[in-house]
Motif scaffolding. Structure first.
Motif, PDB file in Angstrom:
ATOM      1  N   LYS A  30       7.481  -4.301  -3.551  1.00 37.95           N
ATOM      2  CA  LYS A  30       6.232  -4.667  -4.210  1.00 37.95           C
ATOM      3  C   LYS A  30       5.172  -5.078  -3.201  1.00 37.95           C
ATOM      4  CE  LYS A  30       8.544  -6.263  -8.427  1.00 37.95           C
ATOM      5  NZ  LYS A  30       8.749  -7.396  -9.364  1.00 37.95           N
ATOM      6  N   PHE A  31       3.930  -4.943  -3.616  1.00 32.61           N
ATOM      7  CA  PHE A  31       2.799  -5.385  -2.813  1.00 32.61           C
ATOM      8  C   PHE A  31       2.005  -6.391  -3.631  1.00 32.61           C
ATOM      9  CE2 PHE A  31       4.059  -1.491  -0.844  1.00 32.61           C
ATOM     10  CZ  PHE A  31       3.745  -1.631   0.496  1.00 32.61           C
ATOM     11  N   ASN A  32       2.383  -7.659  -3.514  1.00 37.52           N
ATOM     12  CA  ASN A  32       1.676  -8.751  -4.182  1.00 37.52           C
ATOM     13  C   ASN A  32       1.755  -9.977  -3.278  1.00 37.52           C
ATOM     14  OD1 ASN A  32       4.282  -9.887  -4.623  1.00 37.52           O
ATOM     15  ND2 ASN A  32       4.469  -8.803  -6.572  1.00 37.52           N
ATOM     16  N   GLU A  33       1.190 -11.073  -3.716  1.00 36.53           N
ATOM     17  CA  GLU A  33       1.139 -12.252  -2.847  1.00 36.53           C
ATOM     18  C   GLU A  33       2.530 -12.777  -2.516  1.00 36.53           C
ATOM     19  OE1 GLU A  33      -1.450 -15.193  -4.453  1.00 36.53           O
ATOM     20  OE2 GLU A  33      -3.237 -13.925  -4.311  1.00 36.53           O
ATOM     21  N   GLU A  34       3.409 -12.760  -3.485  1.00 37.11           N
ATOM     22  CA  GLU A  34       4.773 -13.259  -3.253  1.00 37.11           C
ATOM     23  C   GLU A  34       5.514 -12.387  -2.240  1.00 37.11           C
ATOM     24  OE1 GLU A  34       8.907 -14.138  -5.763  1.00 37.11           O
ATOM     25  OE2 GLU A  34       7.073 -13.576  -6.821  1.00 37.11           O
ATOM     26  N   SER A  35       5.403 -11.061  -2.394  1.00 32.33           N
ATOM     27  CA  SER A  35       6.103 -10.167  -1.469  1.00 32.33           C
ATOM     28  C   SER A  35       5.500 -10.228  -0.072  1.00 32.33           C
ATOM     29  CB  SER A  35       6.085  -8.728  -1.999  1.00 32.33           C
ATOM     30  OG  SER A  35       4.764  -8.244  -2.119  1.00 32.33           O
ATOM     31  N   GLN A  64      -0.988  -4.130  -4.752  1.00 25.89           N
ATOM     32  CA  GLN A  64      -2.300  -4.699  -4.448  1.00 25.89           C
ATOM     33  C   GLN A  64      -2.735  -4.379  -3.022  1.00 25.89           C
ATOM     34  OE1 GLN A  64      -1.790  -8.867  -5.263  1.00 25.89           O
ATOM     35  NE2 GLN A  64      -1.260  -8.528  -7.416  1.00 25.89           N
ATOM     36  N   VAL A  65      -3.961  -3.894  -2.899  1.00 26.26           N
ATOM     37  CA  VAL A  65      -4.453  -3.450  -1.593  1.00 26.26           C
ATOM     38  C   VAL A  65      -4.600  -4.612  -0.615  1.00 26.26           C
ATOM     39  CG1 VAL A  65      -6.886  -3.581  -2.274  1.00 26.26           C
ATOM     40  CG2 VAL A  65      -6.207  -2.073  -0.414  1.00 26.26           C
ATOM     41  N   TYR A  66      -4.985  -5.792  -1.090  1.00 25.91           N
ATOM     42  CA  TYR A  66      -5.151  -6.916  -0.170  1.00 25.91           C
ATOM     43  C   TYR A  66      -3.805  -7.426   0.328  1.00 25.91           C
ATOM     44  CZ  TYR A  66     -10.035  -6.857  -1.577  1.00 25.91           C
ATOM     45  OH  TYR A  66     -11.324  -6.467  -1.810  1.00 25.91           O
ATOM     46  N   SER A  67      -2.776  -7.280  -0.487  1.00 26.49           N
ATOM     47  CA  SER A  67      -1.427  -7.608  -0.017  1.00 26.49           C
ATOM     48  C   SER A  67      -0.995  -6.627   1.068  1.00 26.49           C
ATOM     49  CB  SER A  67      -0.439  -7.578  -1.185  1.00 26.49           C
ATOM     50  OG  SER A  67      -0.726  -8.604  -2.111  1.00 26.49           O
ATOM     51  N   LEU A  68      -1.330  -5.355   0.878  1.00 24.53           N
ATOM     52  CA  LEU A  68      -1.065  -4.355   1.916  1.00 24.53           C
ATOM     53  C   LEU A  68      -1.742  -4.748   3.221  1.00 24.53           C
ATOM     54  CD1 LEU A  68      -0.262  -1.559   3.060  1.00 24.53           C
ATOM     55  CD2 LEU A  68      -2.336  -0.650   1.969  1.00 24.53           C
ATOM     56  N   SER A  88      13.763   7.071  -0.818  1.00 19.43           N
ATOM     57  CA  SER A  88      13.475   7.753  -2.081  1.00 19.43           C
ATOM     58  C   SER A  88      11.976   7.952  -2.307  1.00 19.43           C
ATOM     59  CB  SER A  88      14.080   6.980  -3.261  1.00 19.43           C
ATOM     60  OG  SER A  88      13.544   5.658  -3.314  1.00 19.43           O
ATOM     61  N   LYS A  89      11.181   6.862  -2.253  1.00 17.99           N
ATOM     62  CA  LYS A  89       9.749   6.991  -2.551  1.00 17.99           C
ATOM     63  C   LYS A  89       8.945   5.941  -1.804  1.00 17.99           C
ATOM     64  CE  LYS A  89      10.231   3.940  -6.539  1.00 17.99           C
ATOM     65  NZ  LYS A  89      11.633   3.607  -6.242  1.00 17.99           N
ATOM     66  N   ALA A  90       7.734   6.328  -1.426  1.00 17.47           N
ATOM     67  CA  ALA A  90       6.744   5.395  -0.893  1.00 17.47           C
ATOM     68  C   ALA A  90       5.399   5.915  -1.378  1.00 17.47           C
ATOM     69  CB  ALA A  90       6.791   5.332   0.627  1.00 17.47           C
ATOM     70  N   MET A  91       4.807   5.209  -2.328  1.00 15.66           N
ATOM     71  CA  MET A  91       3.593   5.690  -2.971  1.00 15.66           C
ATOM     72  C   MET A  91       2.459   4.701  -2.803  1.00 15.66           C
ATOM     73  SD  MET A  91       5.167   7.406  -6.423  1.00 15.66           S
ATOM     74  CE  MET A  91       6.541   8.568  -6.309  1.00 15.66           C
ATOM     75  N   SER A  92       1.230   5.225  -2.731  1.00 18.04           N
ATOM     76  CA  SER A  92       0.033   4.392  -2.659  1.00 18.04           C
ATOM     77  C   SER A  92       0.125   3.447  -1.458  1.00 18.04           C
ATOM     78  CB  SER A  92      -0.123   3.643  -3.989  1.00 18.04           C
ATOM     79  OG  SER A  92      -1.343   2.951  -4.059  1.00 18.04           O
ATOM     80  N   ALA A  93       0.095   2.142  -1.692  1.00 13.20           N
ATOM     81  CA  ALA A  93       0.194   1.178  -0.591  1.00 13.20           C
ATOM     82  C   ALA A  93       1.478   1.372   0.209  1.00 13.20           C
ATOM     83  CB  ALA A  93       0.129  -0.249  -1.139  1.00 13.20           C
ATOM     84  N   GLY A  94       2.549   1.771  -0.462  1.00 18.93           N
ATOM     85  CA  GLY A  94       3.815   2.008   0.229  1.00 18.93           C
ATOM     86  C   GLY A  94       3.723   3.135   1.235  1.00 18.93           C
ATOM     87  N   ALA A  95       2.999   4.207   0.883  1.00 16.18           N
ATOM     88  CA  ALA A  95       2.840   5.342   1.795  1.00 16.18           C
ATOM     89  C   ALA A  95       2.004   4.954   3.004  1.00 16.18           C
ATOM     90  CB  ALA A  95       2.203   6.518   1.058  1.00 16.18           C
ATOM     91  N   ILE A  96       0.964   4.137   2.767  1.00 13.50           N
ATOM     92  CA  ILE A  96       0.130   3.690   3.884  1.00 13.50           C
ATOM     93  C   ILE A  96       0.953   2.850   4.857  1.00 13.50           C
ATOM     94  CG2 ILE A  96      -1.861   2.286   4.555  1.00 13.50           C
ATOM     95  CD1 ILE A  96      -2.722   4.829   3.210  1.00 13.50           C
ATOM     96  N   LEU A  97       1.710   1.880   4.318  1.00 11.25           N
ATOM     97  CA  LEU A  97       2.500   1.028   5.195  1.00 11.25           C
ATOM     98  C   LEU A  97       3.542   1.845   5.953  1.00 11.25           C
ATOM     99  CD1 LEU A  97       3.450  -2.554   4.892  1.00 11.25           C
ATOM    100  CD2 LEU A  97       5.323  -0.988   5.341  1.00 11.25           C
ATOM    101  N   PHE A  98       4.156   2.798   5.275  1.00 13.55           N
ATOM    102  CA  PHE A  98       5.121   3.673   5.948  1.00 13.55           C
ATOM    103  C   PHE A  98       4.476   4.359   7.152  1.00 13.55           C
ATOM    104  CE2 PHE A  98       6.487   8.117   6.478  1.00 13.55           C
ATOM    105  CZ  PHE A  98       7.760   7.893   6.976  1.00 13.55           C
ATOM    106  N   SER A 121     -10.301   1.259  -8.171  1.00 19.34           N
ATOM    107  CA  SER A 121     -11.081   0.106  -8.621  1.00 19.34           C
ATOM    108  C   SER A 121     -10.994   0.027 -10.132  1.00 19.34           C
ATOM    109  CB  SER A 121     -12.542   0.253  -8.189  1.00 19.34           C
ATOM    110  OG  SER A 121     -13.326  -0.764  -8.760  1.00 19.34           O
ATOM    111  N   PHE A 122     -10.593  -1.137 -10.628  1.00 17.37           N
ATOM    112  CA  PHE A 122     -10.464  -1.320 -12.072  1.00 17.37           C
ATOM    113  C   PHE A 122     -11.253  -2.527 -12.548  1.00 17.37           C
ATOM    114  CE2 PHE A 122      -6.557   0.784 -10.671  1.00 17.37           C
ATOM    115  CZ  PHE A 122      -6.578   1.908 -11.478  1.00 17.37           C
ATOM    116  N   GLN A 123     -12.360  -2.799 -11.884  1.00 21.71           N
ATOM    117  CA  GLN A 123     -13.156  -3.977 -12.215  1.00 21.71           C
ATOM    118  C   GLN A 123     -14.100  -3.705 -13.388  1.00 21.71           C
ATOM    119  OE1 GLN A 123     -12.734  -7.010 -10.732  1.00 21.71           O
ATOM    120  NE2 GLN A 123     -11.029  -6.031  -9.675  1.00 21.71           N
ATOM    121  N   PHE A 124     -14.361  -4.743 -14.150  1.00 20.38           N
ATOM    122  CA  PHE A 124     -15.322  -4.671 -15.245  1.00 20.38           C
ATOM    123  C   PHE A 124     -16.277  -5.851 -15.111  1.00 20.38           C
ATOM    124  CE2 PHE A 124     -11.390  -2.726 -16.663  1.00 20.38           C
ATOM    125  CZ  PHE A 124     -11.827  -1.514 -17.190  1.00 20.38           C
TER     126      PHE A 124
END
Length: 204
Positions: A30-35, A64-68, A88-98, A121-124
Motif C-alpha cells: 500500500k501507499f498511504n501514511e501508515e505504510s 497516494q502519490v504523496y506517500s510515494l 505479480s503486479k506493480a501498478m500506478s505508484a507501485g510501478a513508479i517505485l519499482f 486528480s479527484f478533487q472537488f
C-alpha cells in the motif's frame, strides 16, 4: 523472493536470531501514511543488519502519490543499493517505485505485470481550487516521470510521451518483456537472497 540461510553444521544454536540479525526484505502493498512510516522503519533497520543490499518486493495496485514521494525520498537517502522485485503486479505508484530501484537490480518474474498512468486528480470544490489542483497534478506528473526517466536512462518525457501518444492517456499495462525493452525492468527472474553463516579455523 526466496531467502535462504545456510548455517555451518558446526554451529550449534537453538535460535538463529541469537547468532545473526536476519536480512530485511521489505514487502510493499500500500501507499498511504501508515505504510510510508513502516517503510521508513524497515529501511533504517536494514542498514543495521550488515546486509549488502535492500530488496523491496512490490505487490501493489498503487495508492497516494504523496506517500510515494515520501518513499522515494527514503530510497534516495539509502546508503545501500536498493533492489526492486515484482512477483505479480506493480501498478500506478507501485510501478513508479519499482522503476526507481538501482540500475541492474530491477527484477520481474515472467508472469508479472506493470501498469503506468498519469497522476490522477479527484478533487472537488470551487473553480479556483480546481485550477490549483490541476496545476499541482501537472507538477507531480512532470516531477515523478522525470525521476523515472532518469532512473531508467531515458530522455526527458520518455514515458509520458509514450503514455500520451501511443496509449491515448490510458493505463499502460506492460509484461516483463515489454518493461525490459524500456529498461524499466533489468532482469526477468526472481532473485535469491542467500545468507551463509560459517566457521573458519586458523592455526597460527
Amino acid at each position: 523472493m526466496l531467502k535462504k540461510i545456510e548455517v555451518d553444521a558446526r554451529i550449534k544454536v537453538k535460535n538463529l536470531a541469537d547468532l545473526i540479525e536476519a536480512p530485511i526484505v521489505i514487502r510493499l502493498k500500500k501507499f498511504n501514511e501508515e505504510s510510508t512510516d513502516k517503510f521508513s522503519e524497515e529501511l533504517s533497520k536494514a542498514h543495521e543488519t550488515g546486509q549488502p543490499i535492500i530488496p523491496i518486493v512490490v505487490d501493489s495496485y498503487g495508492g497516494q502519490v504523496y506517500s510515494l514521494l515520501g518513499m522515494i525520498s527514503e530510497i534516495q537517502n539509502c546508503l545501500l543499493p536498493v533492489a526492486t522485485i515484482v512477483e505479480s503486479k506493480a501498478m500506478s505508484a507501485g510501478a513508479i517505485l519499482f522503476g526507481l530501484g538501482n540500475d541492474g537490480l530491477r527484477f520481474m518474474t515472467p508472469h508479472a505485470t506493470l501498469m503506468l498512468h498519469e497522476v490522477s486528480s479527484f478533487q472537488f470544490g470551487k473553480v479556483e481550487d480546481l485550477k490549483a489542483d490541476v496545476d499541482e497534478t501537472d507538477r507531480l506528473n512532470t516531477y515523478i516521470f522525470d525521476l523515472l526517466d532518469k532512473s531508467c536512462g531515458q530522455s526527458k518525457n520518455y514515458f509520458l510521451d509514450l503514455i500520451h501518444e501511443e496509449h491515448g492517456h490510458a493505463d499502460w499495462y506492460m509484461t516483463a518483456k515489454e518493461a525490459k525493452k524500456h529498461n524499466l525492468c533489468n532482469q526477468i527472474r526472481l532473485p535469491r537472497f542467500n545468507v551463509k553463516v560459517s566457521v573458519d579455523y586458523k592455526f597460527e
